[in-house]
Design an enzyme around this catalytic site. Sequence first.
Site, PDB file in Angstrom:
ATOM      1  N   SER A   1       9.901   1.333  -0.749  1.00 53.76           N
ATOM      2  CA  SER A   1       9.649   0.561  -2.222  1.00 53.76           C
ATOM      3  C   SER A   1       9.106  -0.706  -1.801  1.00 53.76           C
ATOM      4  O   SER A   1       8.546  -1.291  -2.915  1.00 53.76           O
ATOM      5  CB  SER A   1      11.079   0.623  -3.124  1.00 53.76           C
ATOM      6  N   CYS A   2       9.272  -1.220  -0.786  1.00 57.19           N
ATOM      7  CA  CYS A   2       8.573  -2.431  -0.593  1.00 57.19           C
ATOM      8  C   CYS A   2       7.116  -2.503  -0.741  1.00 57.19           C
ATOM      9  O   CYS A   2       6.377  -1.342  -0.710  1.00 57.19           O
ATOM     10  CB  CYS A   2       8.740  -2.938   0.891  1.00 57.19           C
TER      11      CYS A   2
END
Length: 184
Positions: free
Chosen positions: A33-34
């Site tokens: 998700s980064c």
Amino acid sequence: MIADAAARRLHVIQGEFKVVTDPDVVLSTILGSCVAACMRDPVAGVGGMNHFLLPGSADALASGGDATRYGVHLMELLINGLLKKGARRDRLEAKIFGGAKTIARFSNVGEQNALFARRFLQDEGIAIVGESTGGDHGRKLEYWPLSGRARQYALTGVEAQKAVAQESRPAPAPKPVDHSIEFF
């Protein structure tokens, strides 16, 4: 440029940024998700990458959050690092990667990260020349900062589990501010 196998690899971990001028360096990272923003000035021959966990804002930083987790902090560090190495803001170009929804039961922080990166770059007048965000799998990213070339691999199986575990690990508690004064 030397062959891929002989390139010097520098890994950018969560909360870091790197700026390079060496044409034989490839920057790499693992994203769930980064988001990683990859930027370069093709005329000055300088480029770099950051890797942030949360979009964040100045308010998040003021409340004592760990600045290295937030996009606003890492985007500014990357841009300033490029400028210090001779880049000009009006020539910067960017590519953004990551922002997957890797854990179904969590909010879609990946989407928020990607949206933040797009808005930040647009607000700063930096052209976005490439993007690969979203989806439900993590990615391994390689970026050649001087040429702007990027390559990504979808993470599945054990690799994906490792990326999710890294991102879902609680962040270390912020260190308390030391208000003491030492006299000598």
